[in-house]
Enzyme design. Structure first.
Site, PDB file in Angstrom:
ATOM      1  N   TYR A 160      20.048  56.444  94.576  1.00 28.15           N
ATOM      2  CA  TYR A 160      21.452  56.067  94.387  1.00 28.15           C
ATOM      3  C   TYR A 160      22.286  57.288  94.030  1.00 28.15           C
ATOM      4  O   TYR A 160      21.900  58.108  93.195  1.00 28.15           O
ATOM      5  CB  TYR A 160      21.597  55.032  93.271  1.00 28.15           C
ATOM      6  N   HIS A 188      39.033  56.768  96.037  1.00 28.40           N
ATOM      7  CA  HIS A 188      39.158  56.494  94.613  1.00 28.40           C
ATOM      8  C   HIS A 188      40.442  57.075  94.016  1.00 28.40           C
ATOM      9  O   HIS A 188      40.713  56.874  92.826  1.00 28.40           O
ATOM     10  CB  HIS A 188      37.936  57.040  93.862  1.00 28.40           C
ATOM     11  N   ASN A 202      32.419  60.442  88.083  1.00 30.05           N
ATOM     12  CA  ASN A 202      31.784  59.614  87.054  1.00 30.05           C
ATOM     13  C   ASN A 202      31.888  60.317  85.711  1.00 30.05           C
ATOM     14  O   ASN A 202      31.447  61.458  85.575  1.00 30.05           O
ATOM     15  CB  ASN A 202      30.313  59.384  87.387  1.00 30.05           C
ATOM     16  N   TYR A 231      52.490  50.161  44.755  1.00 28.80           N
ATOM     17  CA  TYR A 231      51.289  50.496  45.523  1.00 28.80           C
ATOM     18  C   TYR A 231      51.527  51.643  46.504  1.00 28.80           C
ATOM     19  O   TYR A 231      50.611  52.424  46.789  1.00 28.80           O
ATOM     20  CB  TYR A 231      50.808  49.274  46.305  1.00 28.80           C
ATOM     21  N   ARG A 257      51.027  54.475  44.055  1.00 31.59           N
ATOM     22  CA  ARG A 257      49.784  54.440  43.280  1.00 31.59           C
ATOM     23  C   ARG A 257      48.548  54.425  44.172  1.00 31.59           C
ATOM     24  O   ARG A 257      47.484  54.950  43.797  1.00 31.59           O
ATOM     25  CB  ARG A 257      49.792  53.208  42.375  1.00 31.59           C
ATOM     26  N   PHE A 298      28.240  56.452  81.803  1.00 34.88           N
ATOM     27  CA  PHE A 298      29.662  56.565  82.121  1.00 34.88           C
ATOM     28  C   PHE A 298      30.511  55.542  81.393  1.00 34.88           C
ATOM     29  O   PHE A 298      31.741  55.608  81.425  1.00 34.88           O
ATOM     30  CB  PHE A 298      29.875  56.382  83.628  1.00 34.88           C
ATOM     31  N   GLU A 336      30.500  45.867  88.416  1.00 27.53           N
ATOM     32  CA  GLU A 336      30.993  46.483  87.189  1.00 27.53           C
ATOM     33  C   GLU A 336      31.721  45.387  86.401  1.00 27.53           C
ATOM     34  O   GLU A 336      32.947  45.338  86.338  1.00 27.53           O
ATOM     35  CB  GLU A 336      31.910  47.664  87.548  1.00 27.53           C
TER      36      GLU A 336
END
Length: 636
Positions: free
Chosen positions: A153, A183, A296, A384, A387, A433, A518
């Protein structure tokens, strides 16, 4: 069984040979013994607070509780990195060579500050000589797979839901190009040049680790492109943060091919092909696996996260100083800063913030007329927002340091897929990834930084409210004719409210992508972008409080504050005059924000803080303790 281990203390020029007489000593003992020798030679009496240990051969982290004979062989080198427990102002960078203006990337030692330096364009990148042999070995594994027609792969298959499609060798080069351009689907405003440069540099650091299978020729061309400051245009939207930051990294990779837009100092913005040629650079043609190698990873999320960490550190330090200035203007007590009180709740950040506040407010070293004027006022304790500054700023500081650790680890991690292991010749596909680590951390960073701004807004309410502060309403004389800081406080309220929405965690969301392959993603790109927006807003919030606190100090004249706080006040007044009547407020907010962003407030106050600590404290195992003479010297 005697085992001799050469140990390098990170950054020191020599090795320390540690003899383990039985081999049953722990790795912790080994490191502590080496560090003692290091301290005796370089920094006498320095005590080690924390450290990590690695085998130098494979950079593998060692468990400190392991026995030496189980974890190491005789004469196997070990490197330890020292970590400080409190503020790490003096920590060194292993990567940056300031004299040559070079950052040396080996995939293991890059810090957030190094990456921010690389973003400026003032530094170039080098790889150490030994790194190239690791890179070449990994590439040979990939080439052998192709030559032997094995199916792996990412090397000779399709991607995502097309992972089962085998690609013939004669189409592998074309596969790289098609993968990258398909992409390039990012949208939105492009990253700034600085942020794109940081992402570019971080990608090189990951490739330098030697797990990616990239060729030496391609990587050298990539580095040459960076060093010429030829920066591809990278859209800011489109990543879901798993399978890494695919779209942004594809735009980066495409630019190096000459596709898309690119910027360089020589040409400005233009067609990437033209910009590369104008700078004497060749277009990159990616070899098998290199296309996937380039896209990736989590470098979009992580590079923005590194910027966020560095800005958050600077902001948190200065927030402590501004809180001290407001405490003084509101004529607060310092009793709540007593070191014994905070030692009873030994959170690191809380004690560090209390320590800073003690060093800035009234003490026997730094007297304050303002403080002395209300010693017998009868007030028992403060609200507060005054403090509880150590408790609230403290967890924000610890949050920032936690995120810094996550981001630094991520910056030096192999996050592409598949990874090449030269020792076994394997190419292993997994999920490094996935951006969940930096996504979760940056959601947390946004929350931590927001709380600094939220507390600031509470103090601002007290500063402008005459009933709470005793100061003129809205910090202006002739109220009614003048409105003073009335609407500046509204601006602060608006920013705090905006941050409340931005603090909703992006990483709790996930939308299945790639036909269900995915099916869980991190949404870390938005985590990173909104964390930076929160930091933007809190920088402005602290700028507004700084203006208010300085105005309040002016209204208390002729009384003066402590030397460190008067120095900060004088710094502000060098560029922003006091308000005697209403004027265009936005200009002052912008000028004050520039002061905050520059970090100069910390630089002004830091010598006073250090002088106070030298006067009042000694340190033992990283914890500040009052001198034995009297704790009242520190807090009264």
């Amino acid at each position: 069984m005697v085992i001799r281990i050469p140990v390098t203390i990170h950054g020191a020029p020599d090795k320390f040979l540690i003899v383990c007489e039985s081999g049953k000593e722990t790795v912790r003992w080994l490191c502590e013994t080496a560090y003692k020798k290091f301290g005796d030679k370089y920094v006498p009496q320095m005590k080690l607070c924390n450290f990590v240990a690695r085998r130098m051969a494979d950079r593998c982290l060692l468990s400190l509780n392991d026995l030496v004979h189980d974890a190491l062989k005789d004469d196997e080198p070990v490197e330890i990195d020292t970590l400080k427990r409190l503020d790490d102002d003096d920590s060194f960078s292993a990567a940056t060579d300031e004299e040559r203006r070079v950052v040396v990337l080996d995939g293991y030692h890059l810090k957030c500050s190094d990456l921010v330096r690389l973003g400026t364009g003032d530094y170039q990148i080098e790889l150490p000589p030994e790194t190239w042999s690791i890179i070449n070995k990994a590439r040979q594994v990939v080439d052998d797979i192709i030559d032997n027609k094995k199916v792996v792969y990412g090397v000779n298959t399709g991607f995502g839901s097309f992972a089962s499609r085998i690609i013939p060798n004669d189409k592998l080069a074309d596969l790289q190009t098609r993968l990258i351009v398909s992409h390039c689907a990012g949208v939105g405003d492009p990253l700034t040049i600085e942020r794109a440069r940081m992402m570019f540099a971080l990608r090189i650091n990951i490739l330098a680790k030697g797990y990616s299978g990239i060729s030496e020729d391609t990587l050298r061309r990539i580095i040459a492109t960076f060093n010429k400051s030829c920066i591809p245009e990278i859209p800011s939207q489109g990543t879901v943060g798993a399978s890494g930051d695919l779209a942004p990294l594809a735009h980066l990779a495409a630019g190096l091919m000459g596709v898309g837009r690119m910027w360089s100092p020589k040409t400005g913005w233009g067609n990437a092909c033209d910009v590369l040629l104008e700078n004497g650079l060749e277009l990159i043609q990616y070899k098998p696996k290199e296309g996937l190698t380039m896209i990736n990873g989590t470098q979009f999320i992580t590079s923005l996260g590194a910027e966020g960490v560095e800005r958050a550190i600077a902001l948190a330090r200065q927030a402590d100083i501004i809180a001290a200035l407001s405490t003084e203007a509101l004529r607060g007590t310092v009793r709540h800063l007593h070191p014994h009180l905070h030692a009873c709740r030994p959170h690191n950040g809380q004690n560090l913030v209390a320590q800073r506040l003690r060093s800035l407010l009234s003490s026997q070293l730094y007297r304050s007329d303002i403080f002395d004027s209300h010693i017998n006022c009868g007030k028992v304790q403060d609200a507060y927002s005054i403090r509880c500054v150590p408790q609230v700023h403290g967890i924000s500081w610890d949050t920032i340091k936690f995120v810094q650790n996550i981001i630094t680890t991520e910056m030096n991690s192999a996050t592409d897929n598949p990874l090449v292991f030269t020792d076994t010749g394997e190419v292993v596909s997994g999920g490094n990834f996935h951006g969940e680590y930096p996504a979760k951390a940056l959601d947390y960073l946004a929350i931590g930084v927001h709380e600094i701004g939220s507390l600031s807004a509470c103090r601002m309410e007290r500063l402008v409210n005459h009933g709470m502060s005793g100061l003129p309403a809205f910090l202006t004389l002739e109220g009614g004719l003048n409105s003073g800081f009335m609407i500046a406080h509204c601006t602060a309220a608006a920013l705090v409210s905006e941050n409340k929405v931005l603090c909703h965690p992006s990483s709790v969301d996930s939308i299945s992508t790639s036909a269900g392959q995915e099916d869980h993603v991190s949404m870390g790109g938005w985590s990173a972008r909104k964390a930076l927006k929160v930091i933007d807003n809190v920088e402005i919030l602290m700028a507004i409080e700084l203006l208010m606190a300085c105005q309040a100090i002016d209204l208390l004249q002729p009384l003066t504050s402590t030397a460190p706080l008067q120095a900060v006040h004088s710094l502000v007044r060098q560029s922003i005059p006091a308000w005697d009547k209403d004027r265009f407020m936005a200009h002052d907010i912008e000028a004050s924000t520039r002061i905050i962003k520059s970090g100069v407030i910390w630089q002004v106050a830091k010598p006073f803080i250090e002088a106070y600590l030298d006067w009042c404290y000694h340190k033992e195992d990283g914890e500040p303790l009052p001198k034995s003479s009297s704790s009242d010297n520190c807090c009264h």
